[in-house]
Every structure is written in C-alpha cells, then in structure tokens.
Design a protein around this motif. Structure first.
Motif, PDB file in Angstrom:
ATOM      1  N   PHE A 136       0.099  -3.729   8.110  1.00 18.15           N
ATOM      2  CA  PHE A 136       0.151  -3.102   6.789  1.00 18.15           C
ATOM      3  C   PHE A 136       0.971  -1.809   6.820  1.00 18.15           C
ATOM      4  O   PHE A 136       1.383  -1.304   5.785  1.00 18.15           O
ATOM      5  CB  PHE A 136      -1.254  -2.782   6.292  1.00 18.15           C
ATOM      6  CG  PHE A 136      -2.120  -4.003   6.120  1.00 18.15           C
ATOM      7  CD1 PHE A 136      -1.692  -5.054   5.331  1.00 18.15           C
ATOM      8  CD2 PHE A 136      -3.353  -4.095   6.759  1.00 18.15           C
ATOM      9  CE1 PHE A 136      -2.484  -6.184   5.154  1.00 18.15           C
ATOM     10  CE2 PHE A 136      -4.145  -5.220   6.590  1.00 18.15           C
ATOM     11  CZ  PHE A 136      -3.714  -6.266   5.788  1.00 18.15           C
ATOM     12  N   TYR A 137       1.116  -1.292   8.049  1.00 20.40           N
ATOM     13  CA  TYR A 137       1.801  -0.002   8.170  1.00 20.40           C
ATOM     14  C   TYR A 137       2.983  -0.124   9.128  1.00 20.40           C
ATOM     15  O   TYR A 137       2.989  -0.977  10.007  1.00 20.40           O
ATOM     16  CB  TYR A 137       0.823   1.066   8.693  1.00 20.40           C
ATOM     17  CG  TYR A 137      -0.349   1.280   7.776  1.00 20.40           C
ATOM     18  CD1 TYR A 137      -0.205   2.010   6.601  1.00 20.40           C
ATOM     19  CD2 TYR A 137      -1.599   0.741   8.071  1.00 20.40           C
ATOM     20  CE1 TYR A 137      -1.278   2.208   5.753  1.00 20.40           C
ATOM     21  CE2 TYR A 137      -2.683   0.929   7.225  1.00 20.40           C
ATOM     22  CZ  TYR A 137      -2.521   1.662   6.061  1.00 20.40           C
ATOM     23  OH  TYR A 137      -3.569   1.853   5.219  1.00 20.40           O
ATOM     24  N   GLU A 181      -0.916   4.481  -0.427  1.00 22.52           N
ATOM     25  CA  GLU A 181      -1.986   3.496  -0.290  1.00 22.52           C
ATOM     26  C   GLU A 181      -3.316   4.038  -0.826  1.00 22.52           C
ATOM     27  O   GLU A 181      -3.757   5.118  -0.443  1.00 22.52           O
ATOM     28  CB  GLU A 181      -2.153   3.097   1.180  1.00 22.52           C
ATOM     29  CG  GLU A 181      -0.958   2.353   1.754  1.00 22.52           C
ATOM     30  CD  GLU A 181      -0.688   1.008   1.073  1.00 22.52           C
ATOM     31  OE1 GLU A 181      -1.612   0.443   0.449  1.00 22.52           O
ATOM     32  OE2 GLU A 181       0.463   0.522   1.155  1.00 22.52           O
ATOM     33  N   TYR A 182      -3.934   3.247  -1.688  1.00 17.54           N
ATOM     34  CA  TYR A 182      -5.255   3.595  -2.233  1.00 17.54           C
ATOM     35  C   TYR A 182      -6.366   3.097  -1.303  1.00 17.54           C
ATOM     36  O   TYR A 182      -6.141   2.241  -0.449  1.00 17.54           O
ATOM     37  CB  TYR A 182      -5.443   2.938  -3.598  1.00 17.54           C
ATOM     38  CG  TYR A 182      -4.495   3.420  -4.654  1.00 17.54           C
ATOM     39  CD1 TYR A 182      -4.712   4.637  -5.302  1.00 17.54           C
ATOM     40  CD2 TYR A 182      -3.378   2.674  -5.004  1.00 17.54           C
ATOM     41  CE1 TYR A 182      -3.831   5.075  -6.285  1.00 17.54           C
ATOM     42  CE2 TYR A 182      -2.501   3.109  -5.984  1.00 17.54           C
ATOM     43  CZ  TYR A 182      -2.732   4.314  -6.617  1.00 17.54           C
ATOM     44  OH  TYR A 182      -1.875   4.753  -7.587  1.00 17.54           O
ATOM     45  N   CYS A 183      -7.557   3.616  -1.535  1.00 17.39           N
ATOM     46  CA  CYS A 183      -8.778   3.151  -0.827  1.00 17.39           C
ATOM     47  C   CYS A 183      -8.688   3.362   0.679  1.00 17.39           C
ATOM     48  O   CYS A 183      -9.318   2.635   1.437  1.00 17.39           O
ATOM     49  CB  CYS A 183      -9.072   1.685  -1.130  1.00 17.39           C
ATOM     50  SG  CYS A 183      -9.206   1.316  -2.881  1.00 17.39           S
ATOM     51  N   GLN A 184      -7.882   4.328   1.115  1.00 16.33           N
ATOM     52  CA  GLN A 184      -7.767   4.595   2.553  1.00 16.33           C
ATOM     53  C   GLN A 184      -8.331   5.982   2.839  1.00 16.33           C
ATOM     54  O   GLN A 184      -7.718   6.997   2.531  1.00 16.33           O
ATOM     55  CB  GLN A 184      -6.308   4.500   3.020  1.00 16.33           C
ATOM     56  CG  GLN A 184      -5.634   3.177   2.679  1.00 16.33           C
ATOM     57  CD  GLN A 184      -6.430   1.963   3.123  1.00 16.33           C
ATOM     58  OE1 GLN A 184      -6.975   1.929   4.227  1.00 16.33           O
ATOM     59  NE2 GLN A 184      -6.522   0.966   2.246  1.00 16.33           N
ATOM     60  N   VAL A 230       3.001   9.178  -8.857  1.00 18.02           N
ATOM     61  CA  VAL A 230       2.957   8.030  -7.948  1.00 18.02           C
ATOM     62  C   VAL A 230       4.228   7.199  -8.102  1.00 18.02           C
ATOM     63  O   VAL A 230       4.848   6.792  -7.106  1.00 18.02           O
ATOM     64  CB  VAL A 230       1.733   7.125  -8.219  1.00 18.02           C
ATOM     65  CG1 VAL A 230       1.823   5.842  -7.408  1.00 18.02           C
ATOM     66  CG2 VAL A 230       0.443   7.846  -7.886  1.00 18.02           C
ATOM     67  N   GLN A 241       5.336   5.350   0.807  1.00 19.90           N
ATOM     68  CA  GLN A 241       4.282   4.330   0.782  1.00 19.90           C
ATOM     69  C   GLN A 241       2.977   5.017   0.391  1.00 19.90           C
ATOM     70  O   GLN A 241       2.483   5.889   1.113  1.00 19.90           O
ATOM     71  CB  GLN A 241       4.160   3.650   2.152  1.00 19.90           C
ATOM     72  CG  GLN A 241       3.182   2.476   2.148  1.00 19.90           C
ATOM     73  CD  GLN A 241       3.061   1.816   3.514  1.00 19.90           C
ATOM     74  OE1 GLN A 241       3.910   1.963   4.383  1.00 19.90           O
ATOM     75  NE2 GLN A 241       1.962   1.091   3.702  1.00 19.90           N
ATOM     76  N   ASN A 291      -9.367   4.719  -5.598  1.00 18.62           N
ATOM     77  CA  ASN A 291      -8.447   3.683  -6.080  1.00 18.62           C
ATOM     78  C   ASN A 291      -7.593   4.191  -7.234  1.00 18.62           C
ATOM     79  O   ASN A 291      -6.956   3.416  -7.936  1.00 18.62           O
ATOM     80  CB  ASN A 291      -9.201   2.410  -6.471  1.00 18.62           C
ATOM     81  CG  ASN A 291     -10.071   2.611  -7.688  1.00 18.62           C
ATOM     82  OD1 ASN A 291     -10.436   3.735  -8.014  1.00 18.62           O
ATOM     83  ND2 ASN A 291     -10.390   1.540  -8.382  1.00 18.62           N
ATOM     84  N   LEU A 292      -7.636   5.502  -7.428  1.00 21.03           N
ATOM     85  CA  LEU A 292      -6.829   6.148  -8.462  1.00 21.03           C
ATOM     86  C   LEU A 292      -6.067   7.301  -7.836  1.00 21.03           C
ATOM     87  O   LEU A 292      -6.545   7.892  -6.874  1.00 21.03           O
ATOM     88  CB  LEU A 292      -7.728   6.731  -9.552  1.00 21.03           C
ATOM     89  CG  LEU A 292      -8.429   5.738 -10.465  1.00 21.03           C
ATOM     90  CD1 LEU A 292      -9.563   6.422 -11.191  1.00 21.03           C
ATOM     91  CD2 LEU A 292      -7.437   5.169 -11.468  1.00 21.03           C
ATOM     92  N   PRO A 293      -4.907   7.640  -8.406  1.00 13.48           N
ATOM     93  CA  PRO A 293      -4.175   8.782  -7.859  1.00 13.48           C
ATOM     94  C   PRO A 293      -4.627  10.089  -8.528  1.00 13.48           C
ATOM     95  O   PRO A 293      -5.290  10.057  -9.556  1.00 13.48           O
ATOM     96  CB  PRO A 293      -2.739   8.465  -8.280  1.00 13.48           C
ATOM     97  CG  PRO A 293      -2.889   7.761  -9.595  1.00 13.48           C
ATOM     98  CD  PRO A 293      -4.192   6.995  -9.520  1.00 13.48           C
TER      99      PRO A 293
END
Lengths: 524, 404
Positions: free
Chosen positions: A3-4, A259-262, A248, A257, A40-42
């Motif tokens: 993924f990265y 990424e959400y939820c990280q 974003v 890149q 899950n939001l910026p």
C-alpha cells in the motif's frame, strides 16, 4: 500487496490544516510526501458534520489573514499559490460584546481607512475606534492609536516570521514591536488613557487566544486585533470542511499520498535521527523526515521508539509549557429564523459578570457554569447554511483541560448535558427567547469529543497557553535550538504561532521549512 | 510602569527569551505524559470489541433475541436507541450489520455486562445476513463488534419527555431498550409504544414489553393490528398507525402542542405512511425523530434512478494506497457490497448513507446516490466523495478507499 512506497522523503503525521500545509510546502519543493490521518475525514477540527440532513460547523470556524479577494492576505495568498481556491465569505461584524453588569453593549466592525499592500497594513482610522467613540465620546484618538500600535506590531510579526533581521535593524524598522514585546497586554493597556469600559471592550477577543490579558503577551494581542479588526474574518461557503477537502485535493494534485484511518502509533528513531513511523495497523513506513501533529507531550512521552532516543531536554521542553484551552460547544439547528428568535448578530461575546478576565480565567478552570460565552449565528455570514426559516447557532466556551481530567465514562453524558444546558439557558436569557423550545438538532462537543476525533493531547485545541514565560518572540528566537531529534518537526496549534486555523497553516509551513532546511544540510 | 520607560525599553525580546529559557531549564526532565481525557474518550468509544454469544432465545415464532458478553468484561456506555455494528465474515464476504440494541444501557455496565439484539426472520425482504444470523448464530460464537453508534436516543436538551413511539416489525427493538431503562429508573421519560403488526403472531418481544408495563406506569404498549379479520386482544387498536391513533395517544390528544416527541422506527413503507400522517397533524418538525432504515431493497425504485442500468455489471477499480485491484460491481448493489463480495475490508456502520464511516473518493466514473439517506457534506458532493454503502455504480468506476 503493497500500500506504501519503499520510502518517502517525508511523512506527515496528522492530516489537519497544519499537516496539509506542511505536505503542500514539501511537495511544492518536489519531495515525495505521505500524510497519515487517523480519522476518515480530513482537517482535524476544521470539519463539519451532518445531522437530520443539515450540515453543521463543528465549532469556531472563523479564519484570520484571508483578506478580500482584491487585497489578499497571507493565508489566502498561500492557499491560492497551492491551488486551494476556497469560496470565502466575509463575516459581517467583528463582534458584539454584551456585559450587562457594566452596561456594555456594543457592536464593532472590521475595517480601516488605511490600505494593505503585500501583507503590510498602512495605518489609518479604524472603523471600530469610531464605533467606540460614538458610545464613549472622546476616546477615538487613543483607541485608534492603540489599534495602530497593534497594526505596527502585526506588520513586524508577519515580516519576521519569514525573514531574519539583526536587532539593530529590527529597532529601526519595527520600533513598536521591539518596545512592546517585553510586556503583557494589560501592561500596554495601562499606557493608554482610556476608561475601563473601553479597555474591557477591547479585551473581548481574548478568548480566541485563550489567555487573560494579564498574562497574554501584547505581541499576540496586537496580531489578533490588527488581523480581526483590520482585515476582518472569513468563513468557507461550504463550511470548514470545504477548506479541508480543497486542501486534500490540492495535496493530491501535487502527488501527495493522503491516507485516512491510519493512526500513527510510533515514530521510529535511530542514532538521534528519524527513520520512519509505525501505524496501529502495523505498517512500518520509512522516511527520514517526519512532521508531527501530535503534541510534543504525547510524541516524546509515548510515540518515539525506542524511548531511549528522547533526550531529557525534550521532556523539559514539553513539561515547562502550560497547556492551552480545550472546548465545550453546543451546536444547534433551530426551527425558526434568526429574526424570529431575536438573534441579531453573527458573533456575540457575553460576560455574565464584570469583564474581569482573571476571574473568567479562573472560571474556565472549572466545569462551569461558564461566565464568558461566544455565540455565533452562522446565518448572518452564510444565509444558505440552513433551510429557509431555520437558524444555525453555536455557543462555545474554552475551558482548561485540567477541569475535565477526573471525568469518568459513567459521568460523561450527564456532565455533557449539564454544561450544555447551562450554556443554552444563559444565551436564552440574553435573547429573551427560550431556545429549548426550538431545537431541531443539538450536538454537544466536550474535551472528550476533541480527544475522540483528533486524539489531541488532553483534548486541547489551542496548543500551549500564550503567556510571558512562553512568549511568541522567545518561541521564534529559540526555535532553531529545539529540534531535539533530527528529522522531526512539529506542526499544529502546539507549534510556534499557536492556535487558530490560520496560525496552524503558518505552523505547518514552518514545520516543512525546518525539515527542508535539514534535508539540504544533510544533502538530501 | 511609566509610559516613558516603556517607550525606551528595547530589551523586551532578550528578556522574554531569557525567561523562557530559564523556565524550560527548571522544568522536569522526566516523562510526565498522562492523558486521562483521551483515556475516557477511548472508554466511551473503544473501537472493536470481542464478544461471545451467551444466550439465544425465541421471542416470537419468527424472531430470536441474542445475548452477547464482552470477553474482556467491559462494554462501553451507550444510550437507549443506539445501535451496535457487527463485523461479519460470511463465506468469504466481509461485511457488517447494524442492529439496534434491544437491551438496556444499565445492563451493559456493572459486574456481568451484556447487550442484546433481536433478529427477525421469515419475512419477505429479510436481508441475507439476518437470515444467516438467525439460522447460524449459537451460544459460544464469538464476534467483533463496534458500539455505540446512532442518534436515535432520547436527548433531554431537545426532546419532550413524553415519547410516542411509532414502531413496526423489528423497529420495536430500540423501544424495548428504552422501556427497560425506564423501568430501571435510569431514564426519566414517559413512553407510549404504538406497535404496528399484521397479526399477533408477528409481534416480537410482546411478553417482555407487557411485563414492563405491569411494573411501571411510565411505559404503555399498544398493539396496532392491520390484518383483515385478525383477532384483537384487549387494549389492541385496529388498522394502521393512523393520524387518528397518533392524535389519540399524544399528550392532551394534541400533536401540535409540542408536548409529545414522536420516535419512528420500522420498515420503509411504515415510514412513508407515518411521515404523511405526522405532517397532516402539523406536528412540529423538532418533535419527530426517525431512525435510519438501511439501504433500499430495490434501488431501481428510487427517485431519479436511471432504470436502464439495473441489470448491468461494471468494473470497479479499487485503490488502497499505491495498490490497485479490479473487481465487479453490480449496478443494483451499493459499492460497499461489491467490496464485501470481493473480500475487501471497508468500514461500514449505519449502511444507510448517514454515518459516513465508509466515506471514499470516486476518482472517475458515474454513480447514483438516492436522495433519501444522502448524508454527505456539501464539499464532499462537490469533489465526488461518497458514502460507499449508499452509492450505486452507473459506469466503470475508480474508487479510493482507506487501507484497513
């Protein structure tokens, strides 16, 4: 399945405004950048939510340093340079201050007869000074002199945040800045010949920097006043989330890149230098440079791996600082128009007691009821924010996290409602309308809500308190010596410029600059 | 301070810098990091929890009540009316399902915490997961769940403390939670439940609810039986949950006086009917609370849906980070379901378009979002961010989703 990438030039921990400003700045210099955002939001607190089909602002959302389109100010300029074109709406008035105990009720507007050019305010007559003079005759020249002093300091800070200067040069070019920076706001007030009510009127914005004027460096006060009362403030047409999403999108356009939820769990360090991060999901991702949005307290205290890589001085640098405010806020959608609810203003500060800020500050160290409230009716800045015939209203105060440290989960809901009830009652009393009879939707934000959505240390929203022991000028002068771990810089409200959406963008740019400088020193 | 000295003082910057340096040096060099506010926030929203099924009980010929206990002994606090989301793996399909919690909040605390959900089967239109649940789940089975979610709870700042519940089918479950909390003395509201069923054999949790009404005056339970020729029992009303019945059971028989809050939970047809009735009664908008009700069974019936697409299958390119896979996506199913069928993890919770947990970005392609349940933010709409659980493909699509 990868993924990265194998490695990035830089990883940004936290995709709020500061993190995105850092990412944009780094990517603009051709660096490969990964942003890891736990939600899950910026945008962090620069966000909105939807209830019952209506979008609501999460909390205070006015932006400073935007300026009108024809005379853009530094944040508008930076954003546009990065490809972030927000539909900005200017808020109608600066504020109304209501202090019944002192018979103060006044509305001030932004604007002045001078001009702005290249982020420099040319002094002139402030609209607010004239408005104050109408109610307190004979005060114009002193109020205007004070606001022009603020303007001069503001110009200096804007210049110095980008450029280096010798002390002698500084004294020649920015004497007002040099001569006031050793003093608190109250100390500078004392040099003006003004009645106490007028001083109280000019204190109203104190809550937006979360520090009473007895402790607040005049430098910060000056920046705040010049920016808000000179340039005015702005909100995004499609709520704060518009700014975040547009940032974003700009990041994506520059190849970042995002990424959400990280949720970043650890920042990996070897021989005093960052080499990557590990997420709670378990991914180890490599980069020699990390811009970190987590507070230094948490970063040094719980994120650096191994712990032995944290030097004692780093703990000192986190421990000496006074934690800034957090937030309790009631966000309402009401079933009548503002006019029908006797709501006449966009932004009202109200004080239930005298404008004794030290007493207010003490009050903010408790769980309420709170005596200094900010009430914002978004309709007046953005008429399309709710369906016709409804009102978007938020009531906010900014207590200290220390007041909420002992709250147990089983006490939380009752406390939340108690705090909210009292705030709604107070504003109802001012309006002469029982707001409880009109609530379509209500959400209450508590320090724990901030913690839940951002994981900010102690639910803080304003970083560290601006006071004389942690003066912005000292922060700037010492910043080069405070990079205790190579490849690590901090961005967020806890960084140099402090709280607020615009200062956070500045903080992000600064964090990126620190990393870029290190990269070039280290030959990357 | 004299004004004169102030004007001459040029040492301020050095002074504040020295002061800051001294203060820093005097501070502790120990790691003093603690964060009780984040700890409490984490306790309120702990994320995934492992639970074990401890009991399965028939609560009607077509419904079972399942009891779950946390394997670590702790459940988060929730409010009556909220829901739990189950993470499920059914024959390689990774999916989730939201179920209203039918047990009371007080039962989730204390020494032997548990929560319960009631799942109905046998009705036309029952989803495949509910059928699977009904037919397969037994004592000892372990699950990963997430809770609490949802806004279908009594909010004292907003709602009247006289609630008229308008329920149908398994929509009774959140009200059973409220009723038990009221009987326990930990929720101070008056609750009257109008429960619409075709016949008495469809009623679920009847015995349990009647037991509560015998214990407290604060809860009333009235069956509204619509089936032609169905036998009525004492206290029953006949027909549908009509405006006449709503009026009759409102405080002072006046739905306009704002003294009653109406909480609606049931199947889609009931919503459409009840919404019309409440409107005709001029109930103030702020007194109506509707629970979300899941994705439409047949998207082709949704307003504005281009029907010619319904049988098509599109290519869905799924991007996670720098990874990319291509899967099939049926036009008649939400993007979230296409991901689940391919075994790709995707965080859905409400599965109604409301909560936004499955927010993702459509990079290219055409799609349809039903108006009902479009919980997206304005800026998200502008930039094609969608809630995958309520987004239907109308062409091949490139979708970015979080790495989970």
């Amino acid at each position: 399945m990868a993924f990265y990438k194998e490695k990035y030039d830089a990883i940004v921990v936290g995709g709020a405004l500061a993190g995105m400003a850092a990412a944009l700045t780094l990517a603009n210099k051709g660096k490969s950048v990964l942003v890891l955002e736990r939600h899950n939001l910026p945008g962090g607190l620069t966000t909105s939510f939807v209830r019952g089909g209506t979008e609501m602002e999460a909390t205070l959302h006015e932006m400073m340093s935007i300026g009108p389109e024809e005379a853009p100010f530094k944040i508008r300029t930076f954003l546009e340079e990065m490809g972030v074109k927000v539909n900005w709406l200017r808020v109608p008035e600066a504020y109304r201050l209501v202090v019944p105990k002192e018979k103060i009720d006044i509305t001030l507007h932004a604007g002045f007869s001078g001009s702005t050019q290249n982020n420099v305010y040319v002094p002139g007559d402030y609209v607010a000074a004239k408005e104050i003079d109408k109610q307190y005759p004979g005060t114009f020249s002193e109020v205007n002199r004070l606001l022009n002093l603020c303007t001069a300091v503001f110009n200096a800070v804007n210049y110095l945040s980008i450029n280096h200067m010798s002390k002698a040069q500084m004294l020649l070019k920015f004497p007002e800045f040099v001569k006031t920076c050793g003093y608190s706001t109250d100390e500078v007030f004392a040099t003006f010949n003004l009645p106490s009510e007028v001083i109280d009127i000019l204190k109203a914005y104190w809550i937006y920097v979360g520090s009473p004027t007895s402790e607040l460096p005049f430098t910060i006060y000056a920046v705040l006043m010049a920016d808000y009362l000179g340039g005015g403030s702005y909100v995004a047409k499609e709520f704060s989330h518009e700014l975040s999403v547009r940032m974003v999108e700009a990041c994506r356009a520059k190849g970042v890149q995002y990424e959400y939820c990280q949720d970043v769990d650890k920042i990996l360090v070897k021989n005093g230098h960052v080499y990557g991060v590990r997420t709670k999901r378990g991914d180890e991702i490599h980069a020699d440079y990390v811009a970190c949005s987590a507070y230094p307290n948490r970063c040094y205290g719980n994120m650096i791996e191994p712990k032995s890589e944290v030097p004692p001085i780093a703990f000192k640098s986190a421990n000496f600082r006074k934690m800034g405010v957090t937030c309790t806020s009631v966000v309402l959608t009401l079933d009548k128009s503002p006019e029908e609810l006797n709501i006449k203003d966009y932004s009202v500060f109200s004080s239930e007691t005298d404008m004794d800020l030290d007493a207010h500050w003490k009050n903010l160290h408790t769980k309420g009821p709170y005596n200094y409230l900010t009430t914002i009716c978004l309709n007046y800045a953005n008429p399309s924010c709710v369906p016709e015939g409804q009102t978007s209203l938020s009531i906010t105060t900014l207590p200290l996290p220390s007041a909420y440290m002992d709250v147990k989960p089983n006490e939380y809901h009752a406390l939340k409602r108690k705090v909210a009830r009292s705030m709604i009652e107070t504003v109802s009393k001012h309006l002469g309308v029982n707001l409880f009879d009109h609530i379509l939707e209500v959400e209450v934000e508590m320090p724990h809500t901030i913690a839940h959505y951002t994981s900010n240390y102690l639910g803080g929203i304003y970083g560290y308190q601006h006071d004389m022991e942690d003066h912005i000028v000292a922060r700037l002068q010492m910043s080069d010596d405070e990079n205790y771990i190579k490849g690590l810089s901090f961005c967020g409200a806890h960084a140099i410029s402090g709280d607020g959406m615009s200062p956070c963008i500045t903080n992000g740019r600064k964090a990126a600059k620190i990393l870029l400088d290190q990269m070039s020193e280290e030959g990357r | 301070m004299k004004i004169k000295s102030f004007l001459k003082d040029v040492g301020g910057a050095s002074r504040v810098t020295k002061l800051r340096g001294q203060t820093l040096n005097n501070a502790s060099s120990k790691n003093l990091y603690i964060d009780p506010i984040n700890a409490t926030a984490k306790a309120l929203h702990p994320g995934p929890i492992e639970v074990v099924c401890t009991k399965v009980e028939e609560v009607s010929p077509t419904a079972k009540k399942y009891t779950f206990a946390p394997t670590n002994g702790v459940l988060p606090i929730f409010e009556a009316g909220q829901y739990v989301s189950f993470d499920l793996d059914i024959d390689g399909t990774k999916t989730t399902r939201p179920y209203s919690i039918c047990s009371a909040p007080y039962q989730a605390q204390g020494e032997n915490p548990f929560f319960e959900v009631t799942i109905r089967n046998g009705k036309k239109g029952t989803g495949y997961v509910s059928i699977w649940f009904y037919e397969n789940v037994k004592e000892g089975d372990k699950f990963i769940v997430n809770l609490p979610f949802g806004h279908f709870n009594y909010e004292e700042l907003r709602d009247s403390n006289n609630i008229l519940a308008l329920a149908g089918g398994s929509g009774i479950t959140p009200f059973y939670s409220m009723a038990q909390e009221i009987a326990n003395g930990t929720l101070d509201v008056n609750l009257t439940i109008l429960y619409g069923s075709v016949s008495h054999k469809d009623i679920i949790l009847e015995k349990e609810l009647k037991e509560i009404t015998s214990k407290t005056d604060k809860v009333k339970f009235i069956n509204v039986i619509s089936g032609e020729g169905e036998e009525l029992q004492e206290g029953d009303e006949k027909g549908f949950i009509s405006r006449e019945l709503i009026k009759k059971y409102s405080v002072e028989s006046d739905p306009t006086n704002a003294k009653t809050s109406y909480f609606v939970c049931g199947p889609l047809v009931m919503y459409q009917f009840v919404e019309k009735e409440l409107k005709a009664l001029n109930v103030p908008l702020r007194r109506i609370r509707m629970e979300v009700f899941g994705a439409p069974r047949d998207i082709s019936q949704a307003e504005g849906y281009p029907k010619e697409n319904i049988n098509k299958v599109f290519k869905l390119t799924v991007r996670r980070g720098i990874d990319e896979v291509v899967i099939d996506a049926k036009a008649c199913e939400p993007l979230a379901v296409a991901l689940e069928r391919a075994g790709i993890k995707n965080r859905t919770r409400c599965r109604s378009g409301e909560c936004g947990f499955c927010r993702s970005k459509v990079v290219s392609g055409e799609f349809f979002v039903p108006k009902v349940g479009d919980g997206r933010r304005a800026a998200d709409k502008r930039f094609n961010y969608v809630h995958a659980c309520s987004t239907y493909p109308l062409s091949d699509i490139v979708l970015e989703i979080p790495i989970l």
